[in-house]
Design a protein around this motif. Sequence first.
Motif, short mmCIF file in Angstrom:
data_model
loop_
_atom_site.label_atom_id
_atom_site.label_comp_id
_atom_site.label_asym_id
_atom_site.label_seq_id
_atom_site.Cartn_x
_atom_site.Cartn_y
_atom_site.Cartn_z
N SER A 1 5.93 29.82 51.46
CA SER A 1 5.40 29.11 50.29
C SER A 1 4.11 28.39 50.64
O SER A 1 3.19 28.30 49.82
N GLY B 1 0.72 29.06 48.77
CA GLY B 1 -0.09 28.01 48.18
C GLY B 1 -1.50 28.00 48.71
O GLY B 1 -2.46 27.81 47.96
N ILE C 1 3.51 30.50 42.55
CA ILE C 1 4.86 30.05 42.20
C ILE C 1 5.87 31.18 42.36
O ILE C 1 6.97 31.01 42.89
N PHE D 1 8.96 31.03 45.02
CA PHE D 1 10.36 30.99 44.60
C PHE D 1 11.10 32.28 44.90
O PHE D 1 12.34 32.32 44.83
N SER E 1 8.87 23.95 46.93
CA SER E 1 7.94 23.06 46.23
C SER E 1 7.06 22.31 47.22
O SER E 1 5.84 22.19 47.02
N LEU F 1 4.41 24.79 48.67
CA LEU F 1 3.34 25.12 47.73
C LEU F 1 2.31 23.99 47.65
O LEU F 1 1.10 24.24 47.68
#
Length: 249
Positions: A159, A163, A185, A189, A203, A206
């Motif tokens: 992630s 990002g 995203i 995920f 989260s 990211l």
Amino acid sequence: MPPLFWKRRVAHETFRLSATCWPWFLLPAATLALLCMATLDGPVASARDAMSSRFQDFAARLTDVTTAPWILGASGTVTVLAYVAIACLASPRVKFRAALVLHQGFYLFCSVALASATVNVVKRLIGRARPTLFDTVGDLHFNVGVWAYDYASFPSGHSTTSGAIFAGLALLYPRLGPFFAAFAIFFGFARIAVGAHYPSDVSAGLFYGTWISVLVACVFARYRLLFAVPERGLPVRRPHPRLRDRLRS
């Protein structure tokens, strides 16, 4: 032709950490991660078997697209090919275009390399157990400082890379920013669907990867490469001078 990055010896702008807007990344990231830990991580891990098997298979096939070696290899190849074009081709127009591509490829390479290197150290120092150990130790088990794959869940490395690469692309091509955000995203995920990470891991990764791309953009802006730092807000892409103006000068 714009001077290449290794010829930019004199800094034109002072680097300011505040230009990275770090509170706008740190505070929302921390809040979202804590809320996910409190409300989502456990239920999601428990219900993973109820997820669509088709989506899990689809996510498993795509999840490795955003691994750092793939991204670093692609951006590094683009950088090298652009340099070869500059060195071997005579057309000023091609050299001008290739120099811009070289700087863009190098920017993405630096962003992903810094994000990947730092997050791999941080997540192993934190030592959170992965969802594969959920049935034995739960979702909030930490073994600090253990350098092991099963205890490297927070934040998610995939992630973070996602990002970093998509935030970098959004800074380079702001009109396509919403599409790049959607891709970031999704790929982030997807790691939940394959059972490798919790929502809080994704989260946090990211947000962290995105901030690293902003940080590197601010460093590039210091040398007037690709970006400029406004008085307020994130770095913006520096307008490129017209080729005919370069040729005249």
